[in-house]
Design a protein around this motif. Structure first.
Motif, PDB file in Angstrom:
ATOM      1  N   LEU A   1      50.539   5.210 -30.326  1.00 31.53           N
ATOM      2  CA  LEU A   1      51.388   4.181 -29.724  1.00 31.53           C
ATOM      3  C   LEU A   1      52.656   4.769 -29.120  1.00 31.53           C
ATOM      4  N   THR A   2      52.620   6.066 -28.851  1.00 26.17           N
ATOM      5  CA  THR A   2      53.770   6.753 -28.264  1.00 26.17           C
ATOM      6  C   THR A   2      53.401   7.375 -26.934  1.00 26.17           C
ATOM      7  N   LEU A   3      54.257   7.186 -25.943  1.00 26.35           N
ATOM      8  CA  LEU A   3      54.083   7.792 -24.623  1.00 26.35           C
ATOM      9  C   LEU A   3      55.284   8.703 -24.399  1.00 26.35           C
ATOM     10  N   SER A   4      55.050   9.912 -23.931  1.00 20.89           N
ATOM     11  CA  SER A   4      56.171  10.835 -23.749  1.00 20.89           C
ATOM     12  C   SER A   4      56.033  11.648 -22.473  1.00 20.89           C
ATOM     13  N   GLN A   5      57.182  11.973 -21.935  1.00 22.42           N
ATOM     14  CA  GLN A   5      57.262  12.845 -20.753  1.00 22.42           C
ATOM     15  C   GLN A   5      58.629  13.507 -20.787  1.00 22.42           C
ATOM     16  N   GLY A   6      58.646  14.831 -20.888  1.00 28.71           N
ATOM     17  CA  GLY A   6      59.919  15.522 -21.007  1.00 28.71           C
ATOM     18  C   GLY A   6      60.658  15.043 -22.247  1.00 28.71           C
ATOM     19  N   GLN A   7      61.912  14.612 -22.070  1.00 25.31           N
ATOM     20  CA  GLN A   7      62.697  14.141 -23.198  1.00 25.31           C
ATOM     21  C   GLN A   7      62.656  12.612 -23.347  1.00 25.31           C
ATOM     22  N   THR A   8      61.775  11.970 -22.603  1.00 26.43           N
ATOM     23  CA  THR A   8      61.661  10.509 -22.670  1.00 26.43           C
ATOM     24  C   THR A   8      60.486  10.126 -23.558  1.00 26.43           C
ATOM     25  N   ARG A   9      60.749   9.220 -24.471  1.00 25.12           N
ATOM     26  CA  ARG A   9      59.701   8.755 -25.379  1.00 25.12           C
ATOM     27  C   ARG A   9      59.680   7.231 -25.386  1.00 25.12           C
TER      28      ARG A   9
ATOM     29  N   GLY B   1      59.094 -12.249 -20.623  1.00 23.72           N
ATOM     30  CA  GLY B   1      58.464 -12.442 -21.917  1.00 23.72           C
ATOM     31  C   GLY B   1      56.972 -12.279 -21.887  1.00 23.72           C
ATOM     32  N   ALA B   2      56.319 -12.796 -20.864  1.00 23.81           N
ATOM     33  CA  ALA B   2      54.859 -12.767 -20.818  1.00 23.81           C
ATOM     34  C   ALA B   2      54.318 -11.348 -20.734  1.00 23.81           C
ATOM     35  N   GLN B   3      55.042 -10.427 -20.123  1.00 27.07           N
ATOM     36  CA  GLN B   3      54.562  -9.057 -19.976  1.00 27.07           C
ATOM     37  C   GLN B   3      54.434  -8.365 -21.322  1.00 27.07           C
ATOM     38  N   LEU B   4      55.199  -8.810 -22.298  1.00 22.50           N
ATOM     39  CA  LEU B   4      55.192  -8.161 -23.591  1.00 22.50           C
ATOM     40  C   LEU B   4      53.922  -8.435 -24.396  1.00 22.50           C
ATOM     41  N   TYR B   5      53.060  -9.295 -23.905  1.00 21.99           N
ATOM     42  CA  TYR B   5      51.810  -9.581 -24.612  1.00 21.99           C
ATOM     43  C   TYR B   5      50.676  -8.644 -24.202  1.00 21.99           C
ATOM     44  N   SER B   6      50.965  -7.627 -23.433  1.00 21.46           N
ATOM     45  CA  SER B   6      49.929  -6.714 -22.951  1.00 21.46           C
ATOM     46  C   SER B   6      49.251  -5.963 -24.096  1.00 21.46           C
ATOM     47  N   THR B   7      48.039  -5.475 -23.857  1.00 21.10           N
ATOM     48  CA  THR B   7      47.368  -4.598 -24.805  1.00 21.10           C
ATOM     49  C   THR B   7      47.860  -3.170 -24.573  1.00 21.10           C
ATOM     50  N   PRO B   8      47.710  -2.286 -25.552  1.00 19.79           N
ATOM     51  CA  PRO B   8      48.108  -0.888 -25.337  1.00 19.79           C
ATOM     52  C   PRO B   8      47.405  -0.257 -24.136  1.00 19.79           C
ATOM     53  N   ALA B   9      46.140  -0.613 -23.936  1.00 18.12           N
ATOM     54  CA  ALA B   9      45.401  -0.049 -22.795  1.00 18.12           C
ATOM     55  C   ALA B   9      46.028  -0.473 -21.480  1.00 18.12           C
ATOM     56  N   GLU B  10      46.481  -1.725 -21.412  1.00 15.23           N
ATOM     57  CA  GLU B  10      47.124  -2.210 -20.187  1.00 15.23           C
ATOM     58  C   GLU B  10      48.453  -1.498 -19.949  1.00 15.23           C
ATOM     59  N   VAL B  11      49.177  -1.235 -21.020  1.00 18.48           N
ATOM     60  CA  VAL B  11      50.461  -0.543 -20.887  1.00 18.48           C
ATOM     61  C   VAL B  11      50.249   0.885 -20.395  1.00 18.48           C
TER      62      VAL B  11
ATOM     63  N   ASN C   1      49.456   1.445 -16.720  1.00 21.74           N
ATOM     64  CA  ASN C   1      50.452   1.049 -15.733  1.00 21.74           C
ATOM     65  C   ASN C   1      50.929   2.262 -14.932  1.00 21.74           C
ATOM     66  N   PRO C   2      51.016   2.155 -13.600  1.00 22.53           N
ATOM     67  CA  PRO C   2      51.470   3.280 -12.766  1.00 22.53           C
ATOM     68  C   PRO C   2      52.859   3.797 -13.146  1.00 22.53           C
ATOM     69  N   LEU C   3      53.669   2.969 -13.787  1.00 23.70           N
ATOM     70  CA  LEU C   3      55.013   3.394 -14.174  1.00 23.70           C
ATOM     71  C   LEU C   3      54.997   4.555 -15.162  1.00 23.70           C
ATOM     72  N   VAL C   4      53.917   4.702 -15.931  1.00 21.91           N
ATOM     73  CA  VAL C   4      53.866   5.783 -16.919  1.00 21.91           C
ATOM     74  C   VAL C   4      52.838   6.849 -16.529  1.00 21.91           C
ATOM     75  N   LYS C   5      52.533   6.928 -15.252  1.00 23.15           N
ATOM     76  CA  LYS C   5      51.652   7.996 -14.764  1.00 23.15           C
ATOM     77  C   LYS C   5      52.308   9.341 -15.075  1.00 23.15           C
ATOM     78  N   GLY C   6      51.557  10.222 -15.675  1.00 27.07           N
ATOM     79  CA  GLY C   6      52.102  11.525 -16.031  1.00 27.07           C
ATOM     80  C   GLY C   6      52.620  11.594 -17.447  1.00 27.07           C
ATOM     81  N   PHE C   7      52.718  10.458 -18.135  1.00 25.73           N
ATOM     82  CA  PHE C   7      53.144  10.446 -19.535  1.00 25.73           C
ATOM     83  C   PHE C   7      51.970  10.864 -20.421  1.00 25.73           C
ATOM     84  N   THR C   8      52.271  11.548 -21.493  1.00 23.81           N
ATOM     85  CA  THR C   8      51.271  11.903 -22.496  1.00 23.81           C
ATOM     86  C   THR C   8      51.178  10.787 -23.524  1.00 23.81           C
ATOM     87  N   VAL C   9      49.957  10.359 -23.816  1.00 19.92           N
ATOM     88  CA  VAL C   9      49.747   9.257 -24.754  1.00 19.92           C
ATOM     89  C   VAL C   9      49.249   9.804 -26.081  1.00 19.92           C
ATOM     90  N   SER C  10      49.946   9.438 -27.158  1.00 20.86           N
ATOM     91  CA  SER C  10      49.535   9.822 -28.501  1.00 20.86           C
ATOM     92  C   SER C  10      49.689   8.604 -29.403  1.00 20.86           C
TER      93      SER C  10
END
Length: 329
Positions: free
Chosen positions: A39-47, A15-25, A28-37
């Motif tokens: 409030l949307t992050l995308s990579q390939g067919q994943t959004r 639950g506590a992780q969900l209070y992050s700011t968009p910049a913190e999200v 995050n290394p988990l979304v390295k390579g994602f395109t940010v537009s």
């Protein structure tokens, strides 16, 4: 239970992780390579779509072709690391989970302070996954009615406390945090609910006694007597005499109090509150809900501030989450 198992596997407070700011999200290394537009992050067919309230993350929608992509988004929301993605993907891809996710209702689970909704459509290369996780915010209707409330009825924040008079941690809360809340009646409305634990033999009788005091308008001073004198009544095989003694000290009508102790109404009220606690995932005492959100640590000022921020926002976290869930139904 997938969400519970995942949270435990991540070794973190989901639950506590969900209070992050968009910049913190987005950092995050988990979304390295994602395109940010926005409030949307995308990579390939994943959004990945972020839902915010008061500038903080309160929900996350992830859509992709398989369990791996969905697991990455959920781990992102729950505060895990890359190593957690594969394990969660296996859990999500279990046949029983996928079967439920393919139904009209989809897979649904509310636990550990979070909501999880999962839907799967299509098959093979056309398989499409959608998962949404958010804060779990209980509406007022999830809690029973009780007269045991203090503070301004129009206070902007409502603290709902499930407690056990025989619980040492509840006494600690009563002597510390509760005093702070009670001293701010225009900030906090404090509502008390009974949740007597089975292993505490005198907890339910004490709760019943407090309800009998409440019937004469003295719940809070009587509760104070129970907590301050816990070492006197807890060891008693039958604590009734002690309970009557406290009623007399508070100048209650003792005859009425004694008759109440053996009546059905207070016991019914106590057990109804206990049952309601089970429905909102109370597992121990004290359990504290601030504006419908179960707190992980009632003494954590930062957590309280975050909850107040997202629940007081316009639109509020509850409104943002409900709108998203409605769209997913």
């Amino acid at each position: 239970m997938v969400a519970v198992a995942a949270a435990l596997a991540l070794g973190t407070n989901a639950g506590a992780q969900l209070y992050s700011t968009p910049a913190e999200v987005t950092a995050n290394p988990l979304v390295k390579g994602f395109t940010v537009s926005g409030l949307t992050l995308s990579q390939g067919q994943t959004r990945v779509t972020l839902d915010l309230a008061g500038g903080r993350l309160v929900g996350l929608l992830v859509q992709g072709q398989g369990a791996q992509e969905v697991a990455r988004g959920l781990v992102l929301a729950w505060g895990g690391e890359e190593k957690n993605v594969a394990d969660l993907a296996r859990s999500l891809g279990a046949e029983e989970v996928k079967a439920q996710a393919r139904t009209a209702q989809g897979f649904a689970e509310d636990s550990e302070g979070t909501v999880l909704r999962l839907k799967v459509t299509g098959s093979g290369n056309a398989e499409r996954w959608s998962a949404y996780t958010s804060l779990l915010i209980h509406p007022d209707s999830a809690f029973p009615t009780t007269a045991n409330a203090e503070g301004n009825s129009k206070a902007p924040n409502v603290l709902r406390v499930f407690s056990d008079f025989q619980c040492p941690y509840c006494k600690r809360m009563w002597d510390t945090a509760h005093r702070t809340w009670a001293a701010q009646p225009n900030v906090y409305r404090v509502v008390h609910y009974h949740f007597p634990l089975e292993q505490h033999e005198n907890a339910e009788p004490a709760a019943i006694a407090s309800e009998c005091a409440a019937a004469q308008g003295k719940f809070w001073p009587y509760a104070d007597q129970l907590f301050s004198r816990v070492e006197d009544w807890v060891p008693q095989p039958n604590p009734t005499a002690k309970f009557v003694e406290y009623a007399r000290a508070l100048k209650l009508n003792v005859g009425t109090f004694q008759k109440c102790l053996t009546s059905a109404a207070p016991r019914t009220a106590v057990r109804a509150q206990y049952a309601a606690g089970l429905k909102v995932d109370v597992r121990g005492t004290p359990s504290v809900y601030l504006n419908g959100v179960q707190m992980q640590d009632y003494s954590d000022a930062e957590e309280a501030a975050l909850i107040r921020t997202v629940t007081a926002a316009s639109p509020s976290a509850a409104q943002v989450i409900e709108a998203r869930l409605k769209a997913l139904r």
